[in-house]
Scaffold this motif. Structure first.
Motif, PDB file in Angstrom:
ATOM      1  N   LEU A  17       0.822  -1.212   0.000  1.00  0.00           N
ATOM      2  CA  LEU A  17       0.000   0.000   0.000  1.00  0.00           C
ATOM      3  C   LEU A  17       0.853   1.256   0.000  1.00  0.00           C
ATOM      4  O   LEU A  17       0.577   2.219  -0.732  1.00  0.00           O
ATOM      5  CB  LEU A  17      -0.935   0.008   1.202  1.00  0.00           C
ATOM      6  CG  LEU A  17      -2.179  -0.855   1.100  1.00  0.00           C
ATOM      7  CD1 LEU A  17      -2.910  -0.901   2.429  1.00  0.00           C
ATOM      8  CD2 LEU A  17      -3.095  -0.338   0.010  1.00  0.00           C
ATOM      9  N   ARG A  18       1.897   1.256   0.815  1.00  0.00           N
ATOM     10  CA  ARG A  18       2.796   2.426   0.854  1.00  0.00           C
ATOM     11  C   ARG A  18       3.480   2.627  -0.492  1.00  0.00           C
ATOM     12  O   ARG A  18       3.620   3.753  -0.963  1.00  0.00           O
ATOM     13  CB  ARG A  18       3.858   2.252   1.947  1.00  0.00           C
ATOM     14  CG  ARG A  18       3.378   2.397   3.367  1.00  0.00           C
ATOM     15  CD  ARG A  18       3.037   3.839   3.731  1.00  0.00           C
ATOM     16  NE  ARG A  18       4.000   4.803   3.299  1.00  0.00           N
ATOM     17  CZ  ARG A  18       5.045   5.244   3.991  1.00  0.00           C
ATOM     18  NH1 ARG A  18       5.238   4.796   5.201  1.00  0.00           N
ATOM     19  NH2 ARG A  18       5.879   6.135   3.505  1.00  0.00           N
ATOM     20  N   LEU A  19       3.901   1.543  -1.113  1.00  0.00           N
ATOM     21  CA  LEU A  19       4.559   1.632  -2.419  1.00  0.00           C
ATOM     22  C   LEU A  19       3.604   2.190  -3.468  1.00  0.00           C
ATOM     23  O   LEU A  19       3.966   3.093  -4.234  1.00  0.00           O
ATOM     24  CB  LEU A  19       5.083   0.257  -2.842  1.00  0.00           C
ATOM     25  CG  LEU A  19       5.829   0.192  -4.168  1.00  0.00           C
ATOM     26  CD1 LEU A  19       7.064   1.073  -4.122  1.00  0.00           C
ATOM     27  CD2 LEU A  19       6.210  -1.241  -4.478  1.00  0.00           C
ATOM     28  N   ILE A  20       2.386   1.678  -3.500  1.00  0.00           N
ATOM     29  CA  ILE A  20       1.384   2.171  -4.455  1.00  0.00           C
ATOM     30  C   ILE A  20       1.104   3.652  -4.215  1.00  0.00           C
ATOM     31  O   ILE A  20       1.067   4.452  -5.160  1.00  0.00           O
ATOM     32  CB  ILE A  20       0.089   1.332  -4.363  1.00  0.00           C
ATOM     33  CG1 ILE A  20       0.337  -0.070  -4.902  1.00  0.00           C
ATOM     34  CG2 ILE A  20      -1.060   2.008  -5.111  1.00  0.00           C
ATOM     35  CD1 ILE A  20      -0.748  -1.069  -4.573  1.00  0.00           C
ATOM     36  N   LEU A  21       0.931   4.028  -2.963  1.00  0.00           N
ATOM     37  CA  LEU A  21       0.692   5.442  -2.647  1.00  0.00           C
ATOM     38  C   LEU A  21       1.863   6.319  -3.067  1.00  0.00           C
ATOM     39  O   LEU A  21       1.676   7.419  -3.590  1.00  0.00           O
ATOM     40  CB  LEU A  21       0.399   5.625  -1.162  1.00  0.00           C
ATOM     41  CG  LEU A  21      -0.984   5.202  -0.706  1.00  0.00           C
ATOM     42  CD1 LEU A  21      -1.068   5.193   0.810  1.00  0.00           C
ATOM     43  CD2 LEU A  21      -2.041   6.118  -1.291  1.00  0.00           C
ATOM     44  N   ASN A  22       3.081   5.848  -2.857  1.00  0.00           N
ATOM     45  CA  ASN A  22       4.253   6.623  -3.254  1.00  0.00           C
ATOM     46  C   ASN A  22       4.352   6.770  -4.767  1.00  0.00           C
ATOM     47  O   ASN A  22       4.720   7.835  -5.270  1.00  0.00           O
ATOM     48  CB  ASN A  22       5.527   5.999  -2.694  1.00  0.00           C
ATOM     49  CG  ASN A  22       5.668   6.206  -1.209  1.00  0.00           C
ATOM     50  OD1 ASN A  22       5.013   7.057  -0.623  1.00  0.00           O
ATOM     51  ND2 ASN A  22       6.519   5.417  -0.580  1.00  0.00           N
ATOM     52  N   ILE A  23       4.010   5.726  -5.499  1.00  0.00           N
ATOM     53  CA  ILE A  23       4.042   5.790  -6.968  1.00  0.00           C
ATOM     54  C   ILE A  23       2.996   6.780  -7.461  1.00  0.00           C
ATOM     55  O   ILE A  23       3.277   7.630  -8.308  1.00  0.00           O
ATOM     56  CB  ILE A  23       3.836   4.391  -7.583  1.00  0.00           C
ATOM     57  CG1 ILE A  23       5.067   3.515  -7.324  1.00  0.00           C
ATOM     58  CG2 ILE A  23       3.546   4.497  -9.072  1.00  0.00           C
ATOM     59  CD1 ILE A  23       4.870   2.051  -7.654  1.00  0.00           C
ATOM     60  N   VAL A  24       1.781   6.686  -6.941  1.00  0.00           N
ATOM     61  CA  VAL A  24       0.711   7.596  -7.349  1.00  0.00           C
ATOM     62  C   VAL A  24       1.057   9.025  -6.950  1.00  0.00           C
ATOM     63  O   VAL A  24       0.857   9.971  -7.724  1.00  0.00           O
ATOM     64  CB  VAL A  24      -0.647   7.153  -6.749  1.00  0.00           C
ATOM     65  CG1 VAL A  24      -1.721   8.192  -7.009  1.00  0.00           C
ATOM     66  CG2 VAL A  24      -1.060   5.806  -7.310  1.00  0.00           C
ATOM     67  N   GLN A  25       1.580   9.180  -5.749  1.00  0.00           N
ATOM     68  CA  GLN A  25       1.955  10.515  -5.275  1.00  0.00           C
ATOM     69  C   GLN A  25       3.018  11.128  -6.178  1.00  0.00           C
ATOM     70  O   GLN A  25       2.962  12.318  -6.488  1.00  0.00           O
ATOM     71  CB  GLN A  25       2.481  10.423  -3.850  1.00  0.00           C
ATOM     72  CG  GLN A  25       2.996  11.720  -3.287  1.00  0.00           C
ATOM     73  CD  GLN A  25       3.652  11.518  -1.929  1.00  0.00           C
ATOM     74  OE1 GLN A  25       3.338  10.577  -1.216  1.00  0.00           O
ATOM     75  NE2 GLN A  25       4.569  12.395  -1.590  1.00  0.00           N
ATOM     76  N   ALA A  26       3.986  10.339  -6.623  1.00  0.00           N
ATOM     77  CA  ALA A  26       5.062  10.843  -7.480  1.00  0.00           C
ATOM     78  C   ALA A  26       4.543  11.302  -8.841  1.00  0.00           C
ATOM     79  O   ALA A  26       5.168  12.127  -9.500  1.00  0.00           O
ATOM     80  CB  ALA A  26       6.135   9.777  -7.647  1.00  0.00           C
ATOM     81  N   GLN A  27       3.403  10.775  -9.268  1.00  0.00           N
ATOM     82  CA  GLN A  27       2.828  11.149 -10.566  1.00  0.00           C
ATOM     83  C   GLN A  27       2.000  12.421 -10.492  1.00  0.00           C
ATOM     84  O   GLN A  27       1.572  12.944 -11.511  1.00  0.00           O
ATOM     85  CB  GLN A  27       1.984   9.999 -11.111  1.00  0.00           C
ATOM     86  CG  GLN A  27       2.809   8.777 -11.435  1.00  0.00           C
ATOM     87  CD  GLN A  27       1.950   7.601 -11.850  1.00  0.00           C
ATOM     88  OE1 GLN A  27       0.736   7.664 -11.850  1.00  0.00           O
ATOM     89  NE2 GLN A  27       2.606   6.511 -12.210  1.00  0.00           N
ATOM     90  N   ASN A  28       1.744  12.924  -9.287  1.00  0.00           N
ATOM     91  CA  ASN A  28       0.970  14.141  -9.104  1.00  0.00           C
ATOM     92  C   ASN A  28       1.899  15.292  -8.733  1.00  0.00           C
ATOM     93  O   ASN A  28       2.821  15.120  -7.940  1.00  0.00           O
ATOM     94  CB  ASN A  28      -0.076  13.971  -7.996  1.00  0.00           C
ATOM     95  CG  ASN A  28      -1.187  13.044  -8.411  1.00  0.00           C
ATOM     96  OD1 ASN A  28      -1.939  13.371  -9.318  1.00  0.00           O
ATOM     97  ND2 ASN A  28      -1.273  11.893  -7.767  1.00  0.00           N
ATOM     98  N   ALA A  29       1.629  16.443  -9.304  1.00  0.00           N
ATOM     99  CA  ALA A  29       2.422  17.621  -8.971  1.00  0.00           C
ATOM    100  C   ALA A  29       2.177  17.989  -7.512  1.00  0.00           C
ATOM    101  O   ALA A  29       1.031  18.081  -7.079  1.00  0.00           O
ATOM    102  CB  ALA A  29       2.040  18.780  -9.878  1.00  0.00           C
ATOM    103  N   PRO A  30       3.256  18.192  -6.746  1.00  0.00           N
ATOM    104  CA  PRO A  30       3.069  18.528  -5.339  1.00  0.00           C
ATOM    105  C   PRO A  30       2.519  19.943  -5.130  1.00  0.00           C
ATOM    106  O   PRO A  30       1.862  20.193  -4.125  1.00  0.00           O
ATOM    107  CB  PRO A  30       4.455  18.373  -4.736  1.00  0.00           C
ATOM    108  CG  PRO A  30       5.400  18.440  -5.871  1.00  0.00           C
ATOM    109  CD  PRO A  30       4.653  17.993  -7.084  1.00  0.00           C
ATOM    110  N   LEU A  31       2.783  20.848  -6.061  1.00  0.00           N
ATOM    111  CA  LEU A  31       2.353  22.232  -5.908  1.00  0.00           C
ATOM    112  C   LEU A  31       1.485  22.664  -7.079  1.00  0.00           C
ATOM    113  O   LEU A  31       1.687  22.244  -8.213  1.00  0.00           O
ATOM    114  CB  LEU A  31       3.568  23.160  -5.804  1.00  0.00           C
ATOM    115  CG  LEU A  31       4.547  22.875  -4.664  1.00  0.00           C
ATOM    116  CD1 LEU A  31       5.746  23.808  -4.752  1.00  0.00           C
ATOM    117  CD2 LEU A  31       3.873  22.974  -3.316  1.00  0.00           C
ATOM    118  N   ASP A  32       0.515  23.522  -6.797  1.00  0.00           N
ATOM    119  CA  ASP A  32      -0.321  24.075  -7.863  1.00  0.00           C
ATOM    120  C   ASP A  32       0.354  25.318  -8.456  1.00  0.00           C
ATOM    121  O   ASP A  32       1.482  25.657  -8.088  1.00  0.00           O
ATOM    122  CB  ASP A  32      -1.738  24.372  -7.362  1.00  0.00           C
ATOM    123  CG  ASP A  32      -1.782  25.431  -6.272  1.00  0.00           C
ATOM    124  OD1 ASP A  32      -0.777  26.161  -6.074  1.00  0.00           O
ATOM    125  OD2 ASP A  32      -2.827  25.531  -5.608  1.00  0.00           O
TER     126      ASP A  32
END
Length: 155
Positions: free
Chosen positions: A34-49
């Motif tokens: 779960l942590r790995l999946i969340l980290n992969i998805v998180q990395a694909q999203n821009a952290p800042l708008d």
């Protein structure tokens, strides 16, 4: 398990206690996945708008990942503390400090040391080498220890 405990460190039937190791491995692998999946998805999203503020998606994934970690840590510390308490009760070992919180303090502040201490107290590793991925952590031919004696008293 050697102590005949379930994955929640409770007494259990033989059928329940023989699944303890596999259940704990499944929980750990599930948490890591779960942590790995969340980290992969998180990395694909821009952290800042565009305004330089954290995006909602980024905050969601960071928060969820953090929450899963806290839940997992609380679970592990709780099970280790409960198991340590059980070993102390079984072998008649009094608390040394921390006014009734010794098991929890040991489990939280030094989990790996506490697990090692419990393993050494419930097995004679000088006679039987530890075995990874077994139900008891020992070879199948290793005898069960007397629940009321330290393994070192058998020498």
């Amino acid at each position: 398990t050697r102590l005949k405990l379930t994955w929640l460190a409770n007494d259990g039937s033989i059928a329940q206690t023989t699944r303890t190791f596999r259940t704990m491995v499944a929980i750990t692998v599930g948490w890591i996945s779960l942590r790995l999946i969340l980290n992969i998805v998180q990395a694909q999203n821009a952290p800042l708008d565009e305004n330089g503020q954290p995006t909602d998606a980024y905050l969601y994934y960071v928060g969820t990942s953090w929450a899963l970690s806290v839940i997992f840590i609380i679970f592990i510390v709780g099970v280790v503390a409960k198991t340590r308490q059980r070993i102390r009760q079984t072998y008649g070992i009094p608390e040394q400090s921390c006014g009734g919180c010794e098991d929890c303090c040991c489990a939280y502040w030094c989990t790996c040391c506490t697990i090692s201490q419990m393993a050494r107290h419930t097995a004679d590793y000088e006679t039987y080498a530890g075995q990874c991925c077994s139900d008891t952590g020992l070879p199948p031919h290793a005898p069960a220890l007397d629940a009321w004696m330290s393994p070192h008293a058998h020498s």
